[in-house]
Scaffold this motif. Structure first.
Motif, mmCIF file in Angstrom:
data_model
loop_
_atom_site.group_PDB
_atom_site.id
_atom_site.type_symbol
_atom_site.label_atom_id
_atom_site.label_comp_id
_atom_site.label_asym_id
_atom_site.label_seq_id
_atom_site.Cartn_x
_atom_site.Cartn_y
_atom_site.Cartn_z
ATOM 1 N N ASP A 71 0.817 -1.212 0.000
ATOM 2 C CA ASP A 71 0.000 0.000 0.000
ATOM 3 C C ASP A 71 0.851 1.263 0.000
ATOM 4 O O ASP A 71 0.613 2.186 -0.774
ATOM 5 C CB ASP A 71 -0.912 0.032 1.235
ATOM 6 N N ARG A 72 1.840 1.314 0.882
ATOM 7 C CA ARG A 72 2.646 2.529 1.037
ATOM 8 C C ARG A 72 4.094 2.160 1.316
ATOM 9 O O ARG A 72 4.377 1.166 2.001
ATOM 10 C CB ARG A 72 2.109 3.405 2.172
ATOM 11 N N LEU A 73 4.980 2.990 0.792
ATOM 12 C CA LEU A 73 6.400 2.832 1.040
ATOM 13 C C LEU A 73 6.903 4.083 1.746
ATOM 14 O O LEU A 73 6.706 5.199 1.262
ATOM 15 C CB LEU A 73 7.156 2.637 -0.282
ATOM 16 N N LEU A 85 12.568 2.132 -5.194
ATOM 17 C CA LEU A 85 11.668 3.165 -5.700
ATOM 18 C C LEU A 85 11.192 2.843 -7.113
ATOM 19 O O LEU A 85 10.041 3.122 -7.475
ATOM 20 C CB LEU A 85 12.353 4.532 -5.659
ATOM 21 N N ARG A 86 12.074 2.245 -7.932
ATOM 22 C CA ARG A 86 11.654 1.848 -9.280
ATOM 23 C C ARG A 86 10.585 0.771 -9.222
ATOM 24 O O ARG A 86 9.609 0.794 -9.986
ATOM 25 C CB ARG A 86 12.861 1.366 -10.090
ATOM 26 N N GLU A 87 10.752 -0.189 -8.311
ATOM 27 C CA GLU A 87 9.736 -1.237 -8.158
ATOM 28 C C GLU A 87 8.419 -0.647 -7.653
ATOM 29 O O GLU A 87 7.340 -1.045 -8.079
ATOM 30 C CB GLU A 87 10.235 -2.310 -7.183
ATOM 31 N N ALA A 88 8.515 0.330 -6.744
ATOM 32 C CA ALA A 88 7.307 0.985 -6.228
ATOM 33 C C ALA A 88 6.572 1.709 -7.345
ATOM 34 O O ALA A 88 5.339 1.685 -7.411
ATOM 35 C CB ALA A 88 7.680 1.957 -5.110
ATOM 36 N N ASP A 125 2.739 1.386 -8.854
ATOM 37 C CA ASP A 125 1.956 2.583 -8.528
ATOM 38 C C ASP A 125 1.727 2.694 -7.022
ATOM 39 O O ASP A 125 0.655 3.090 -6.562
ATOM 40 C CB ASP A 125 0.620 2.563 -9.280
ATOM 41 N N THR A 126 2.743 2.329 -6.252
ATOM 42 C CA THR A 126 2.663 2.392 -4.795
ATOM 43 C C THR A 126 2.862 3.833 -4.317
ATOM 44 O O THR A 126 3.695 4.564 -4.848
ATOM 45 C CB THR A 126 3.751 1.497 -4.166
ATOM 46 N N VAL A 149 -8.764 1.869 -6.500
ATOM 47 C CA VAL A 149 -8.645 2.638 -7.738
ATOM 48 C C VAL A 149 -7.957 3.978 -7.472
ATOM 49 O O VAL A 149 -7.969 4.489 -6.361
ATOM 50 C CB VAL A 149 -10.035 2.883 -8.375
ATOM 51 N N THR A 150 -7.388 4.535 -8.521
ATOM 52 C CA THR A 150 -6.670 5.805 -8.397
ATOM 53 C C THR A 150 -7.624 6.980 -8.239
ATOM 54 O O THR A 150 -7.387 7.897 -7.452
ATOM 55 C CB THR A 150 -5.768 6.030 -9.620
#
Length: 246
Positions: A25-27, A42-45, A49-50, A157-158
């Motif tokens: 959900d969040r990083l 960060l690239r994986e996040a 779309d984390t 959803v965004t």
């Protein structure tokens, strides 16, 4: 019932969580931390779309359960999220008109869990929540749902307004809860429908409210002016159930 660990700490552990397909959900990343391993995370996040939050080291120290966060902590969902299409497919398989419950900024995990429980019992085909400024599928949500989270899918959803507009093109009508609306008993709530419940304090946001087809109010006789979000969801959901049984 056991739930997966929700807090993931340390660079290797966080990176493996992303690469294994776990829903994050969040990083949380320490301010100013820009070395190679963190950039890889960060690239994986970004791929998933984390949501990324940059916070002081002191905040990470407070969040950490191990004391070895290495500048990154990931908050993972207790359960995987479904897609909106999967929710509609559930209705199609059952040969029923879609019935979805959409939540505009429900931040209290107890309310979210209670609404998922109500959605299951009322026969809703799923719940839709926004990605930001809303509770995610935490262990508290899972426990409060009393097991319903295992049977009623939740999609994230965004943009809730855009999602409503897309679903309207697929034949759904939308009703939102608001004290200034028509009494719910006067509205036709049959057919493919989405019920929109708003934030505990501010209700349904203006843009989302304006996108809905109907605005429903719940008759109230007492001295206070509003119901808890999960209670309002239950009252309106069962008015939809009642009308479907006619």
């Amino acid at each position: 019932m056991r739930y997966e660990e929700l807090t993931i700490e340390g660079r290797n552990a966080v990176l493996e969580a992303f690469r294994s397909g776990k829903t994050v959900d969040r990083l949380f990343v320490q301010d100013g931390c820009k070395d190679g391993p963190v950039q890889t995370i960060l690239r994986e996040a970004k791929k998933q779309d984390t949501i990324v939050r940059y916070v002081p080291r002191e905040r990470l120290d407070q969040m950490s359960e191990t004391g070895r966060h290495q500048g990154v902590i990931a908050s993972a969902a207790a359960y995987h999220y479904a897609s909106v299409d999967e929710l509609l497919e559930r209705a199609a398989v059952k040969g029923e008109d879609p019935f979805l419950i959409l939540l505009d900024g429900i931040e209290d995990p107890h309310n979210l869990g209670a609404i998922i429980r109500t959605a299951n019992l009322a026969g809703a085909h799923g719940v839709i929540i926004p990605k930001q400024r809303a509770a995610g599928l935490t262990a508290t949500v899972a426990r409060t749902s009393a097991g319903a989270i295992n049977y009623t899918p939740v999609a994230k959803v965004t943009n809730l307004k855009v999602t409503i507009e897309e679903l309207k093109k697929r034949g759904l009508w939308f009703v939102c809860a608001d004290m200034g609306g028509e009494p719910m008993y006067r509205l036709n709530l049959k057919g493919p429908i989405g019920l929109v419940i708003g934030n505990e304090g501010n209700g349904v946001g203006r843009l989302v409210r304006e996108t809905c087809d109907m605005i429903a109010s719940i008759p109230m006789k007492g001295e206070i002016d509003s119901l808890n979000a999960s209670v309002a969801a239950g009252v309106l959901a069962y008015e939809i159930v009642r009308q479907r049984m006619l």
